[in-house]
Scaffold this active site. Structure first.
Site, PDB file in Angstrom:
ATOM      1  N   TYR A  97       0.843  -1.211   0.000  1.00 29.89           N
ATOM      2  CA  TYR A  97       0.000   0.000   0.000  1.00 29.89           C
ATOM      3  C   TYR A  97       0.878   1.261   0.000  1.00 29.89           C
ATOM      4  CZ  TYR A  97      -4.026   2.952   1.206  1.00 29.89           C
ATOM      5  OH  TYR A  97      -5.020   3.901   1.201  1.00 29.89           O
ATOM      6  N   LYS A 103      -0.669   9.662   1.382  1.00 28.42           N
ATOM      7  CA  LYS A 103      -1.705  10.144   2.303  1.00 28.42           C
ATOM      8  C   LYS A 103      -1.044  10.878   3.475  1.00 28.42           C
ATOM      9  CE  LYS A 103      -5.383   8.367   0.263  1.00 28.42           C
ATOM     10  NZ  LYS A 103      -6.315   9.259  -0.444  1.00 28.42           N
TER      11      LYS A 103
END
Ligand SMILES: NC(=O)c1ccc[n+]([C@@H]2O[C@H](COP(=O)([O-])OP(=O)(O)OC[C@H]3O[C@@H](n4cnc5c(N)ncnc54)[C@H](OP(=O)(O)O)[C@@H]3O)[C@@H](O)[C@H]2O)c1
Length: 198
Positions: A97, A103
């Site tokens: 990920y 993020k």
């Protein structure tokens, strides 16, 4: 309520400029910017190709910056609000990920933007959402079968995430500034979910 749909790749500055011009043309003003778009390869770091990495940065960092740059002037006219959609990958390492690193970068950008643009009446915050069964979740599940063990009660509906976004777009956004609110039904409160909570 009226809506228009304008296809654009946010990783391309010119397309973002055209997108905001069309929105301005259609509505004459901009009150909110919700940075929701994301696309990323779900792969181990050693298998990421150059094009994967470029997509990762172009969509999930540069794209958000391009949108913020275009939104700045129209939002400042009336004092608007910005909300970015983050994920738990910003704070916990997940297998395959790499998006989590973008993020995390964006959660920091949210803090900077809240400071830099707050004086112009613009509030900037983020929602770090737990798991939602959207298209991207189907792919994430394939690379992370452990997610199948997560109790159903920890999954959020898109509407539940939207409610928290809506909250930050309202007057609360003028009080909460530069923050990322975790909205995950408590999934990240424990280290292990193999045993049921007491
Ligand atoms: N699903 C979850 O469990 C979860 C959890 C936490 C946070 N989030 C975050 O919530 C947001 C929405 O997630 P989701 O699950 O709905 O994702 P999704 O099903 O993968 O949808 C992503 C959306 O982003 C658009 N998009 C991708 N790249 C783009 C680009 N370069 N320019 C413009 N649009 C682009 C896609 O448009 P097209 O379909 O037209 O390509 C699609 O509409 C994302 O930021 C995601 O990281 C999701």
């Amino acid at each position: 309520m009226r809506a228009i749909s304008v296809p654009a790749d946010i990783g391309k500055k010119k397309e973002v400029e055209a997108l905001f011009s069309k929105a301005e043309e259609a509505f004459g003003r901009l009150d909110f910017l919700v940075l929701n778009a994301a696309r990323a390869p779900f792969k181990p770091w050693e298998k990421l190709l150059e094009r994967d990495l470029r997509q990762l940065v172009e969509t999930n960092y540069l794209g958000n910056v391009f949108c913020m740059q275009q939104a700045l002037a129209p939002l400042a006219r009336h004092g608007g609000a910005v909300v970015f959609l983050s994920s738990l990958g910003s704070r916990f390492a997940n297998p395959d990920y790499p998006l989590g690193t973008m993020k995390a970068a964006m959660e920091t950008a949210v803090k900077y933007w809240a400071e830099d643009f707050g004086g112009r009446g613009i509030s900037v915050n983020a929602v770090c959402a737990g798991l939602v069964k959207t298209d991207s979740f189907k792919t994430l599940r394939l690379v992370n079968p452990d997610l199948d063990n997560l109790p159903e009660r920890f999954f959020l509906s898109p509407e539940e995430v939207a409610d928290v976004v809506h909250y930050l777009l309202g007057p609360a956004g003028q009080v909460i500034r530069g923050q990322t609110i975790v909205a995950d039904k408590g999934a990240s409160n424990r280290l292990h979910w193999s045993t049921p909570p007491g």
